[in-house]
Design a protein around this motif. Structure first.
Motif, PDB file in Angstrom:
ATOM      1  N   ILE A 127       0.855  -1.179   0.000  1.00 47.98           N
ATOM      2  CA  ILE A 127       0.000   0.000   0.000  1.00 47.98           C
ATOM      3  C   ILE A 127       0.894   1.233   0.000  1.00 47.98           C
ATOM      4  N   PRO A 128       0.746   2.125  -0.964  1.00 43.80           N
ATOM      5  CA  PRO A 128       1.617   3.307  -1.054  1.00 43.80           C
ATOM      6  C   PRO A 128       1.588   4.134   0.232  1.00 43.80           C
ATOM      7  N   MET A 129       2.741   4.676   0.585  1.00 39.39           N
ATOM      8  CA  MET A 129       2.837   5.499   1.788  1.00 39.39           C
ATOM      9  C   MET A 129       1.900   6.701   1.714  1.00 39.39           C
ATOM     10  N   SER A 130       1.715   7.234   0.515  1.00 43.82           N
ATOM     11  CA  SER A 130       0.843   8.403   0.364  1.00 43.82           C
ATOM     12  C   SER A 130      -0.601   8.063   0.743  1.00 43.82           C
ATOM     13  N   LEU A 131      -1.069   6.873   0.347  1.00 40.13           N
ATOM     14  CA  LEU A 131      -2.430   6.471   0.704  1.00 40.13           C
ATOM     15  C   LEU A 131      -2.551   6.234   2.203  1.00 40.13           C
ATOM     16  N   ARG A 132      -1.525   5.624   2.791  1.00 40.23           N
ATOM     17  CA  ARG A 132      -1.554   5.402   4.231  1.00 40.23           C
ATOM     18  C   ARG A 132      -1.604   6.736   4.984  1.00 40.23           C
ATOM     19  N   THR A 133      -0.830   7.696   4.496  1.00 39.40           N
ATOM     20  CA  THR A 133      -0.829   9.031   5.111  1.00 39.40           C
ATOM     21  C   THR A 133      -2.180   9.706   4.917  1.00 39.40           C
ATOM     22  N   GLY A 134      -2.766   9.528   3.735  1.00 40.30           N
ATOM     23  CA  GLY A 134      -4.066  10.124   3.453  1.00 40.30           C
ATOM     24  C   GLY A 134      -5.151   9.572   4.353  1.00 40.30           C
ATOM     25  N   ILE A 135      -5.099   8.264   4.620  1.00 42.62           N
ATOM     26  CA  ILE A 135      -6.088   7.638   5.498  1.00 42.62           C
ATOM     27  C   ILE A 135      -5.973   8.199   6.909  1.00 42.62           C
ATOM     28  N   SER A 136      -4.751   8.252   7.435  1.00 39.07           N
ATOM     29  CA  SER A 136      -4.535   8.769   8.781  1.00 39.07           C
ATOM     30  C   SER A 136      -4.949  10.236   8.889  1.00 39.07           C
ATOM     31  N   SER A 137      -4.565  11.037   7.892  1.00 39.52           N
ATOM     32  CA  SER A 137      -4.884  12.465   7.921  1.00 39.52           C
ATOM     33  C   SER A 137      -6.382  12.702   7.744  1.00 39.52           C
ATOM     34  N   GLY A 138      -7.017  11.886   6.916  1.00 38.10           N
ATOM     35  CA  GLY A 138      -8.463  12.005   6.728  1.00 38.10           C
ATOM     36  C   GLY A 138      -9.213  11.732   8.015  1.00 38.10           C
ATOM     37  N   ILE A 139      -8.754  10.735   8.764  1.00 39.85           N
ATOM     38  CA  ILE A 139      -9.363  10.444  10.061  1.00 39.85           C
ATOM     39  C   ILE A 139      -9.172  11.631  11.000  1.00 39.85           C
ATOM     40  N   GLY A 140      -7.997  12.272  10.894  1.00 36.99           N
ATOM     41  CA  GLY A 140      -7.738  13.457  11.702  1.00 36.99           C
ATOM     42  C   GLY A 140      -8.735  14.569  11.407  1.00 36.99           C
ATOM     43  N   LEU A 141      -9.012  14.808  10.134  1.00 38.23           N
ATOM     44  CA  LEU A 141     -10.004  15.824   9.754  1.00 38.23           C
ATOM     45  C   LEU A 141     -11.394  15.439  10.249  1.00 38.23           C
ATOM     46  N   PHE A 142     -11.709  14.163  10.164  1.00 39.09           N
ATOM     47  CA  PHE A 142     -13.003  13.663  10.628  1.00 39.09           C
ATOM     48  C   PHE A 142     -13.163  13.908  12.129  1.00 39.09           C
ATOM     49  N   LEU A 143     -12.102  13.624  12.885  1.00 38.18           N
ATOM     50  CA  LEU A 143     -12.140  13.857  14.325  1.00 38.18           C
ATOM     51  C   LEU A 143     -12.294  15.346  14.644  1.00 38.18           C
ATOM     52  N   ALA A 144     -11.601  16.183  13.875  1.00 38.48           N
ATOM     53  CA  ALA A 144     -11.703  17.627  14.091  1.00 38.48           C
ATOM     54  C   ALA A 144     -13.126  18.108  13.862  1.00 38.48           C
ATOM     55  N   PHE A 145     -13.764  17.576  12.819  1.00 39.76           N
ATOM     56  CA  PHE A 145     -15.157  17.928  12.510  1.00 39.76           C
ATOM     57  C   PHE A 145     -16.080  17.547  13.672  1.00 39.76           C
ATOM     58  N   ILE A 146     -15.880  16.344  14.207  1.00 38.97           N
ATOM     59  CA  ILE A 146     -16.696  15.873  15.324  1.00 38.97           C
ATOM     60  C   ILE A 146     -16.468  16.742  16.561  1.00 38.97           C
ATOM     61  N   ALA A 147     -15.200  17.092  16.815  1.00 43.65           N
ATOM     62  CA  ALA A 147     -14.869  17.912  17.974  1.00 43.65           C
ATOM     63  C   ALA A 147     -15.554  19.270  17.907  1.00 43.65           C
ATOM     64  N   LEU A 148     -15.483  19.915  16.749  1.00 40.08           N
ATOM     65  CA  LEU A 148     -16.099  21.230  16.578  1.00 40.08           C
ATOM     66  C   LEU A 148     -17.618  21.150  16.722  1.00 40.08           C
ATOM     67  N   LYS A 149     -18.189  20.049  16.253  1.00 41.69           N
ATOM     68  CA  LYS A 149     -19.633  19.870  16.373  1.00 41.69           C
ATOM     69  C   LYS A 149     -20.034  19.610  17.822  1.00 41.69           C
ATOM     70  N   ASN A 150     -19.255  18.809  18.536  1.00 40.48           N
ATOM     71  CA  ASN A 150     -19.553  18.514  19.935  1.00 40.48           C
ATOM     72  C   ASN A 150     -19.505  19.766  20.815  1.00 40.48           C
ATOM     73  N   ALA A 151     -18.619  20.696  20.448  1.00 38.23           N
ATOM     74  CA  ALA A 151     -18.494  21.928  21.216  1.00 38.23           C
ATOM     75  C   ALA A 151     -19.507  22.984  20.784  1.00 38.23           C
ATOM     76  N   GLY A 152     -20.242  22.701  19.710  1.00 36.61           N
ATOM     77  CA  GLY A 152     -21.218  23.670  19.223  1.00 36.61           C
ATOM     78  C   GLY A 152     -20.590  24.791  18.421  1.00 36.61           C
ATOM     79  N   ILE A 153     -19.315  24.675  18.097  1.00 38.07           N
ATOM     80  CA  ILE A 153     -18.633  25.716  17.331  1.00 38.07           C
ATOM     81  C   ILE A 153     -19.106  25.728  15.884  1.00 38.07           C
ATOM     82  N   ILE A 154     -19.431  24.548  15.343  1.00 38.38           N
ATOM     83  CA  ILE A 154     -20.090  24.479  14.037  1.00 38.38           C
ATOM     84  C   ILE A 154     -21.428  23.771  14.226  1.00 38.38           C
ATOM     85  N   VAL A 155     -22.417  24.186  13.453  1.00 40.12           N
ATOM     86  CA  VAL A 155     -23.770  23.629  13.557  1.00 40.12           C
ATOM     87  C   VAL A 155     -24.315  23.350  12.172  1.00 40.12           C
ATOM     88  N   ASP A 156     -25.369  22.534  12.104  1.00 37.78           N
ATOM     89  CA  ASP A 156     -26.012  22.223  10.833  1.00 37.78           C
ATOM     90  C   ASP A 156     -26.605  23.490  10.217  1.00 37.78           C
TER      91      ASP A 156
END
Length: 429
Positions: A127-156
Motif C-alpha cells: 500500500i503506497p505510503m501516500s495512501l496510508r498518510t491520506g487515510i490517517s490524515s483524513g481520520i484526523g479531519l473527521f475527528l476535528a469535525f466531530i470535535a467542533l460539532k460537539n463543542a457547538g462551534i459548528i452547527v447544521d
C-alpha cells in the motif's frame, strides 16, 4: 520472577524505571476512558458498560503486549475508529451497534489470520505510503469535525451544510478553552496534560451549573448491556465488506506505524533493521481487538502515547503491564467519567486530529499523481462522514489517476485488487 519475565537487566532498565514509565504512559492516554464512552454512547450503547469495556479492553491489550511481546507499548480503544463505529457505521449507514461490534470482531479475526500467515507484511509494504498518510490524515479531519460539532462551534445549516454556531455560548467558550489548555499543557510537557484539560473544563462546567455532580468513586457499572452482544446477521451484506476492511486497514496501518515509531525511540530495532518479536506485538494488538469487541467496544489498538513512557526510560513489557493495572484501577471512577460533557472532550479530539494531520508533511506535493489521491481521501472522510468511503474513493482515485497518467506499473497488485473491490461495491450498492 520479574527479571525472568521481562529481562530488565538485558534491556538496561530497572523495575522502578518501568513503573514510572507505565504511570507516565497511562497519564498521557487516560483521556480515552472519558472520550470513548462519550462517543460510543451516541449509538445508544450503555455509557457505563462502555466505560467498563474500555478499561477492560485496554487492560487485556496491555497485559498481552507486556507478557507475550515484552514491549513498552500500551493499548486501548483507538481514536478515529470509535468515531467511525458511531458516526459512520451506526448513525450513517443505519446498522445497529451490535452489528458494528460484529464487524470489529471480524476485523480482529482477520488481523490475527494475516499475522499468523504473514500476509500483513505484503499488505503494509504494497500500500503506497501516500495512501496510508491520506487515510490517517483524513481520520484526523473527521475527528476535528466531530470535535467542533460537539463543542457547538459548528452547527447544521440547510443552505451551507454547516456554519458557525453561537460562538459566545457557554459550550463553545468552554470547548475552545479546553482546546487551548490542552495544547498549552502538552507543549509544556505536563504529564497527563490532556486528561487535566478535560477535568478542568468539566470542573468549570460543574461550578457554573452546567454539569451535575454524580460522585467520584463507586463500584464499576455492569458490563452486561454490551458484553457478548454481537450480531453477525448483517455481516455478509455488501455494505459491510468495506466497513470490515476499513476497521482492518486503519488498525493495521496505525499499529504498524506505532510499533515502528515507539521501537525506534526505545532503541529496540535490531541491527538488521527489523523489529524483534513483531509478530507477537501484532498478535497482541489483534487479540485485544477481538477481546474488546466481545466486551463491547470498538477496535483496541496500540497507542503512540506509549512514546511518553519510553522517553522516561520504559524498555520492556513491564511498562505495558503497569498501564494495564492502572486501567483496572480506573474502573472505580465511573461516576467521574459519566459527568464529562461532550464539549470537555472536544479539545482532546482536536489535539489528536493535529497529531494525525502532521503526516501530510511527508507527501510529495509536486507529484500530482501522489498528492491528488491523498486530498480525495482526506476530504471525503469528513464530507461523507465515513472513513470507509474515504478509503474506498482514495484507492479508486489512486489507481485511475496512475493509469491515466501512464504510471500503471507503479501501482501494486493489492491496490488494483482493492480498487476493483470498491468499484464493484459501488456498482452493486
Amino acid at each position: 520472577m520479574i527479571e525472568k519475565l521481562f529481562k530488565l537487566s538485558e534491556h538496561g532498565t530497572t523495575m522502578r524505571t518501568e513503573v514510572i514509565a507505565g504511570i507516565t504512559t497511562f497519564l498521557t492516554m487516560a483521556y480515552i476512558i472519558f472520550v470513548n464512552p462519550a462517543i460510543l454512547a451516541d449509538t445508544g450503547m450503555d455509557r457505563g458498560a462502555v466505560f467498563v469495556a474500555t478499561c477492560l479492553a485496554a487492560a487485556v491489550g496491555c497485559f498481552i503486549m507486556g507478557f507475550i511481546a515484552n514491549y513498552p507499548i500500551a493499548l486501548a480503544p483507538g481514536m478515529g475508529l470509535n468515531a467511525f463505529f458511531t458516526y459512520t457505521v451506526v448513525l450513517g449507514m443505519g446498522y445497529t451497534w451490535q452489528v458494528a461490534l460484529a464487524a470489529v470482531f471480524a476485523s480482529g479475526v482477520l488481523f490475527i489470520l494475516l499475522s499468523l500467515f504473514k500476509i500483513r507484511e505484503w499488505i503494509i509494504n504494497s500500500i503506497p505510503m501516500s495512501l496510508r498518510t491520506g487515510i490517517s490524515s483524513g481520520i484526523g479531519l473527521f475527528l476535528a469535525f466531530i470535535a467542533l460539532k460537539n463543542a457547538g462551534i459548528i452547527v447544521d445549516n440547510p443552505a451551507t451544510l454547516v456554519s458557525l454556531g453561537h460562538i459566545t455560548s457557554l459550550h463553545c467558550v468552554l470547548g475552545a478553552l479546553g482546546f487551548f489548555l490542552t495544547i498549552a499543557l502538552v507543549y509544556r510537557n505536563v504529564k497527563g496534560g490532556v486528561m487535566i484539560a478535560i477535568l478542568t473544563i468539566s470542573a468549570i462546567g460543574l461550578m457554573l451549573g452546567d454539569v451535575h455532580w454524580g460522585g467520584l468513586i463507586s463500584m464499576p457499572p455492569s458490563i452486561a448491556p454490551t458484553f457478548l452482544q454481537l450480531d453477525f446477521s448483517a455481516l455478509l451484506d455488501v455494505g459491510m465488506i468495506s466497513v470490515v476492511f476499513a476497521f482492518l486497514f486503519v488498525d493495521l496501518f496505525d499499529t504498524a506505524g506505532t510499533l515502528v515509531g515507539v521501537a525506534q525511540k526505545a532503541d529496540l530495532i535490531g541491527e538488521d533493521g527489523k523489529i524483534p518479536r513483531l509478530n507477537r506485538a501484532l498478535l497482541a494488538d489483534s487479540s485485544a481487538t477481538v477481546a474488546g469487541a466481545l466486551l463491547g467496544t470498538s477496535n483496541t489498538t496500540s497507542y503512540i502515547e506509549s512514546a511518553a513512557g519510553v522517553a522516561t526510560g520504559g524498555r520492556t513489557g513491564l511498562t505495558a503491564v503497569v498501564v494495564g493495572i492502572l486501567f483496572l484501577f480506573a474502573l472505580f471512577f465511573a461516576p467521574l467519567a459519566g459527568m464529562i460533557p461532550a464539549y470537555a472532550t472536544a479539545g482532546a479530539l482536536l489535539y489528536v486530529s493535529i497529531l494525525m494531520l502532521s503526516g501530510l508533511v511527508s507527501i510529495d506535493w509536486r507529484d500530482l499523481t501522489e498528492a491528488a489521491p491523498v486530498v480525495v481521501t482526506c476530504l471525503m472522510m469528513p464530507l461523507t462522514s465515513s472513513i470507509a468511503e474515504g478509503i474506498s474513493l482514495g484507492f479508486i482515485s489512486y489507481a485511475v489517476i496512475k493509469l491515466l497518467s501512464g504510471k500503471a506499473r507503479n501501482v501494486s497488485l493489492s491496490v488494483w485488487v482493492m480498487a476493483a473491490i470498491f468499484v464493484v461495491k459501488y456498482i452493486a450498492g
